[in-house]
Design an enzyme around this catalytic site. Sequence first.
Site, PDB file in Angstrom:
ATOM      1  N   VAL A 127       3.691 -13.716   5.708  1.00  0.00           N
ATOM      2  CA  VAL A 127       3.965 -12.392   6.306  1.00  0.00           C
ATOM      3  C   VAL A 127       4.991 -11.670   5.434  1.00  0.00           C
ATOM      4  O   VAL A 127       6.026 -12.238   5.074  1.00  0.00           O
ATOM      5  CB  VAL A 127       4.545 -12.527   7.738  1.00  0.00           C
ATOM      6  CG1 VAL A 127       4.799 -11.144   8.330  1.00  0.00           C
ATOM      7  CG2 VAL A 127       3.622 -13.330   8.634  1.00  0.00           C
ATOM      8  N   ILE A 131       9.356 -10.585   1.445  1.00  0.00           N
ATOM      9  CA  ILE A 131      10.452 -10.325   2.406  1.00  0.00           C
ATOM     10  C   ILE A 131      10.774 -11.592   3.182  1.00  0.00           C
ATOM     11  O   ILE A 131       9.884 -12.204   3.763  1.00  0.00           O
ATOM     12  CB  ILE A 131      10.034  -9.248   3.443  1.00  0.00           C
ATOM     13  CG1 ILE A 131       9.562  -7.977   2.761  1.00  0.00           C
ATOM     14  CG2 ILE A 131      11.178  -8.953   4.398  1.00  0.00           C
ATOM     15  CD1 ILE A 131       9.018  -6.949   3.738  1.00  0.00           C
ATOM     16  N   ASP A 196      -5.879  -8.100   8.178  1.00  0.00           N
ATOM     17  CA  ASP A 196      -4.744  -8.754   7.508  1.00  0.00           C
ATOM     18  C   ASP A 196      -3.459  -8.542   8.331  1.00  0.00           C
ATOM     19  O   ASP A 196      -2.708  -9.495   8.586  1.00  0.00           O
ATOM     20  CB  ASP A 196      -4.600  -8.161   6.098  1.00  0.00           C
ATOM     21  CG  ASP A 196      -3.427  -8.740   5.340  1.00  0.00           C
ATOM     22  OD1 ASP A 196      -3.541  -9.880   4.859  1.00  0.00           O
ATOM     23  OD2 ASP A 196      -2.386  -8.062   5.258  1.00  0.00           O
ATOM     24  N   LYS A 200      -1.008 -11.256  10.522  1.00  0.00           N
ATOM     25  CA  LYS A 200       0.453 -11.315  10.341  1.00  0.00           C
ATOM     26  C   LYS A 200       1.180 -11.086  11.664  1.00  0.00           C
ATOM     27  O   LYS A 200       2.168 -11.767  11.950  1.00  0.00           O
ATOM     28  CB  LYS A 200       0.883 -10.293   9.290  1.00  0.00           C
ATOM     29  CG  LYS A 200       0.404 -10.685   7.888  1.00  0.00           C
ATOM     30  CD  LYS A 200       0.595  -9.550   6.907  1.00  0.00           C
ATOM     31  CE  LYS A 200       0.139  -9.923   5.505  1.00  0.00           C
ATOM     32  NZ  LYS A 200       0.044  -8.770   4.609  1.00  0.00           N
TER      33      LYS A 200
HETATM   34  N1  HSE Z   1      -3.445  -7.751   1.028  1.00  0.00           N
HETATM   35  C1  HSE Z   1      -2.148  -8.008   1.535  1.00  0.00           C
HETATM   36  C2  HSE Z   1      -1.401  -6.697   1.652  1.00  0.00           C
HETATM   37  C3  HSE Z   1      -1.446  -8.969   0.616  1.00  0.00           C
HETATM   38  O1  HSE Z   1      -1.864  -5.717   1.090  1.00  0.00           O
HETATM   39  O2  HSE Z   1      -0.385  -6.627   2.314  1.00  0.00           O
HETATM   40  C4  HSE Z   1      -0.195  -9.533   1.153  1.00  0.00           C
HETATM   41  O3  HSE Z   1      -0.403 -10.239   2.325  1.00  0.00           O
END
Ligand code: HSE
Length: 380
Positions: A127, A131, A196, A200
Amino acid sequence: MIHIAVLGFGVVGGGVVEVMEENASRIARSAAEEISVKYILDVRDFPENPWAALMVQDFSVIENDPDVRIVVETIGGAGVAYDFTKRALLHGKSVVTSNKELVATRGLELIRIAKERNVNYLFEASVGGGIPIIRPITQCLAANEIDEVYGILNGTTNYILTRMIACGVSFDEALKQAQEKGYAEKDPSADLEGLDACRKICILSDLCFGREVDVENVKTEGIAGVKAGDVESAKRLGYKIKLLGRGLRTGKDTVTAYVAPHLIPVGSLLSNVDGVMNGIVVHGNAIGEAMFYGAGAGKRPTASAVVADVIDAAKHFKARKYLDWDEASPGSFTDSDEVVSRWYVRAEGKDACLTEPMSKYEVMELTGGQVPLSLFRVLE
Ligand code: HSE
């Protein structure tokens, strides 16, 4: 000397090997022992690369080598990466990963295996790229009851929105640039459709609220519905449009999470998180609000987090890190559409407006069940 193996020699895996070599003495000082890459596993051949001698294609070489105590999994996905991670843990090796899909979907099971074998499964890079966020939540903020976590969790979509808003670049051109820079996933639909960010926010919610938030339950909307007219209207109203993942407590024993574009007041800290940067806000009952900001994607920032986990794993061979959560209980996840907020509404032939605070269901009642052209939450 501690030996590690890197699975997957793509953008992140390549970055890990690079940073391990470049910062070897600093890493050895932090870990109080030298750490060396013994194997790099990839199905592809890389005859020209300087680490060609380390390349293997058969995972059992790594699995059966007792010298390898830490395995870095940067393959991605929940297929072969799951199989190799499980086998490595079962063989008593700690595993470090940047793989958010695997942590979000199989994390609970893999953490349990790690616990049984008294090894670590660490995923700081899953995540927010570089950071620090997993460790702050589980260690630095451990004294807090956390009631909310939200933020800009996807660098690719933030980069695209920023380029479109600030530079007038087309969506396709901005996506192409994001891919060239190694920000976007191989299949960019996971970024663009919010999947994505969904993975996260599930990981963050698991850790913040202590129980599993299932990816399948999280309503997820990407940036496809954000039109140039919305960007302009938002600006006129004093807001910027950003894609946010958000997890929050909705009752004593209930939580929810979702991913959607939001209107954020211009001038707020999050509204200034541009380009590939990510910004994550955590709300705890002792600290109040804390925000974490930095490069959310890219080869070296992600490698920075992975290698830090390698060092941590090397320092904790005999002690487990307390990264953990429980299974969800029936009814513990509530419908995010019931969460009350103000809304930005744009309908056919009507100007965009902001509503009073209400649930999504109440907005839909107001519009007579008709789906507005644009409907985004407003973050106050
Ligand atoms: N594809 C992801 C993003 C990569 O653009 O944040 C990092 O997790």
